[in-house]
Scaffold this active site. Structure first.
Site, PDB file in Angstrom:
ATOM      1  N   PRO A   1      53.325  41.387  97.604  1.00 16.80           N
ATOM      2  CA  PRO A   1      53.325  41.438  96.137  1.00 16.80           C
ATOM      3  C   PRO A   1      54.599  40.791  95.601  1.00 16.80           C
ATOM      4  CG  PRO A   1      53.012  43.631  97.106  1.00 16.80           C
ATOM      5  CD  PRO A   1      53.432  42.722  98.207  1.00 16.80           C
ATOM      6  N   LYS A   2      54.492  40.119  94.492  1.00 15.11           N
ATOM      7  CA  LYS A   2      55.681  39.571  93.830  1.00 15.11           C
ATOM      8  C   LYS A   2      56.212  40.659  92.893  1.00 15.11           C
ATOM      9  CE  LYS A   2      57.384  35.529  91.309  1.00 15.11           C
ATOM     10  NZ  LYS A   2      58.052  36.280  90.232  1.00 15.11           N
TER      11      LYS A   2
END
Length: 567
Positions: free
Chosen positions: A131-132
């Site tokens: 995930p960013k």
């Protein structure tokens, strides 16, 4: 199939899949002289640099990432129009810090879409997706297992010293047993969330909250709610499996929990959709795809590297460029301003025009052609102006028309001069769902009748013959006959619908005939349920107006329901 993949598939089956919206119209060069486009490029570039500096130096920006990214895309288009190279990805981060990072922060290049992702992944191996996390980028430096520095990202080369805040962030280990003699980690400080769903809640200003707590002189209680996600270990283990396992042992569990191996772009698509919908302990704005093989830390620079890429979620805010400004006069004599924008797709709807209300409101917004605005879809898919995010440097003066002479009882006829816009609006209302609801008859048809001088007042169409209708270019005999029959059937519409079609300011059901309605006094109207003194005056002004009475007399001759003369 392993259990985790099965969980993902089941989750997707019961969740909404991401709809990629906010597509810009096909990029075209603006119709500007070379001197002007040079000025506009310079102005936009300077503004983007200011926002970038605020983001990296202060942890917040006056605009969202969505807006910044879309305006950066616009800058690329303008630069390509002048044959200039794309410098947006390689440009150093503006601003200065005081403390040197042991290894530079490289930043991330953003992939535009799934096609770009597939192209980047081709020929690469040992890829992982994460995930960013949307937080504040930092460097953690350990000597002999002891934390000696917590540095903000700054400009990627130097940052601010936040080490004194580290003891108040329980997620950061102050000492790591059996750590390498020199350990440098890069990651994200984020606001710990309880089951945050990005698709439902968006960014909730989490990054700015964390940045504010870190920049305070005195320790903030909020620091206890800050987590850390390590996304880079320069010169660390060569495999991601070993890297995340050791990070977990050292006290950084999130990296192991949210790092997944991927074999194809479809795996990335799947995880991106899953994390967009799933409850997570942090805010995210996309995913990061990275390869295990990285250069040695001494080669890292404060520009995006080629070994990791970001693929962000669809924007929550959508930018449109104003192409032109139109002024329209409604059936009640009120003027409105409509922005014509370069076509933009939001969800499954293409937006080309946006009604922003009165001229006064337009002046308050201070919008000119070339400006960039944010749009959203309101109820029933109607586009709504949210904000002006970028104003062009050179602003062309636009003068709004003078509509002072128009009002609720003007322009029941095509003439005098200047009446045509309001007259056309009256006709559109008359044939629309709020009036007689004549299927297939709209503004285009009425405009043709006006253009060929086949209609001069609001009900003159009742006199048209099939031959006259067929004389309009593009309307054959068969369609003309159909329209004629629709017009004749309109005579049998209920009296209340005819009143609405003519513009009667009705708020209650009116079932009586015209002669009865006409004889009611002001006081009688005012005492009726739902009608006060003000609306009663509007009704009487409407009924007593000579143009309205002339229309009623004509409808009587045409034996329209409710208008027939009674003995």
């Amino acid at each position: 199939m392993n259990i985790l993949n099965l969980k993902i598939i089941m989750f997707l089956l019961i969740s909404n899949i991401i709809v990629v919206g906010g597509a810009w119209a096909t990029s075209t060069c603006p119709d500007w002289p070379a001197t002007r486009i040079a000025v506009e490029i310079n102005a936009l570039e300077q503004q983007l640099n200011k926002w970038s500096a605020a983001y990296h130096q202060q942890g917040h920006s006056p605009v969202t990432d969505d807006i910044y990214d879309q305006l950066q895309d616009k800058l690329r288009v303008w630069q390509s129009c002048r044959g200039l190279p794309d410098k947006t990805e390689s440009q150093p981060i503006p601003g200065k810090g005081q403390f040197l990072h042991p290894v530079a922060h490289t930043g991330l290049k953003k992939l535009k879409d799934e096609t770009a992702l597939t192209r980047w992944m081709a020929g690469r191996k040992n890829l992982w997706v994460q995930p960013k996390v949307d937080g504040v980028a930092v460097t953690l430096v350990y000597h002999g297992g002891k934390l000696v520095q917590l540095l903000s990202r700054g400009n990627g080369v130097k940052g601010q010293n936040w080490t004194e805040k580290a003891p108040f962030i329980s997620a950061i280990p102050q000492y790591i047993a059996n750590a390498p003699a020199l350990l440098t980690l890069q990651g994200e400080l984020f606001l710990l969330m309880d089951g945050h769903q990005q698709a439902k809640s968006g960014g909730v200003n989490a990054r700015s909250t964390v940045a504010g707590a870190l920049m305070r002189k005195s320790p903030s209680p909020l620091l206890a709610q800050v987590g850390v996600f390590i996304w880079a270990w320069p010169d660390g283990p060569t495999t991601m499996k070993e890297k995340v396992a050791l990070l977990q042992v050292m006290g950084f569990p999130f990296t192991a929990k949210y790092s997944e191996p991927v074999m194809s772009h479809l795996d990335v698509v799947q995880w991106r959709q899953f994390w967009f919908q799933a409850p997570l302990p942090f805010v995210t704005d996309g995913v990061v795809v990275r390869q295990e093989e990285e250069p040695a830390g001494r080669y890292w620079q404060a520009t995006p590297g080629q070994w990791s890429m970001a693929w962000k979620y669809p924007p929550l805010q959508h930018i449109a460029e104003v192409k032109d400004i139109h002024f329209t006069l409604g059936r009640t004599g009120k003027g409105t301003v409509v922005l014509e924008v370069l076509p933009i797709k939001i969800d499954d709807k293409w937006i080309r025009r946006v009604n922003i209300g009165s001229v006064t409101r337009w002046k308050q917004w201070d919008i000119a052609p070339g400006d960039h605005i944010t749009l959203a879809l309101a109820g029933h898919g109607i586009p709504r102006l949210d904000n002006v995010v970028w104003r062009v440097h050179q602003r062309n003066t636009i003068t709004a028309p003078n509509w002072d002479k128009f009002h609720q009882l003007s322009c029941f006829q095509r003439l005098p001069h200047g009446c045509e816009p309001q007259f056309l609006s009256r006709l559109i209302w008359l044939s629309g769902p709020g009036g007689l609801d004549i299927g297939g008859i709209g503004g285009g048809f009425w405009q043709k009748l006006i253009h060929h001088e086949l209609i001069n007042d609001l009900v003159g169409w009742l006199l048209l013959t099939p031959e006259q209708i067929a004389s309009i270019p593009g309307i054959g005999n068969a369609r003309a006959e159909k329209i004629y029959q629709q017009f004749q059937r309109a005579k049998q519409q209920p009296f209340s619908r005819w009143l609405l079609a003519l513009g009667f300011p009705q708020v209650v059901s009116v079932d009586a005939q015209w002669q009865v309605v006409l004889r009611r006094s002001l006081s009688e109207w005012a005492t009726m349920a739902g009608i006060g003194q003000m609306r009663a005056k509007q009704i009487k002004h409407f009924l007593d107006h000579p143009d309205v009475q002339a229309l009623a007399d004509f409808l009587s001759t045409q034996k329209v329901v409710g208008f027939e003369l009674t003995e």
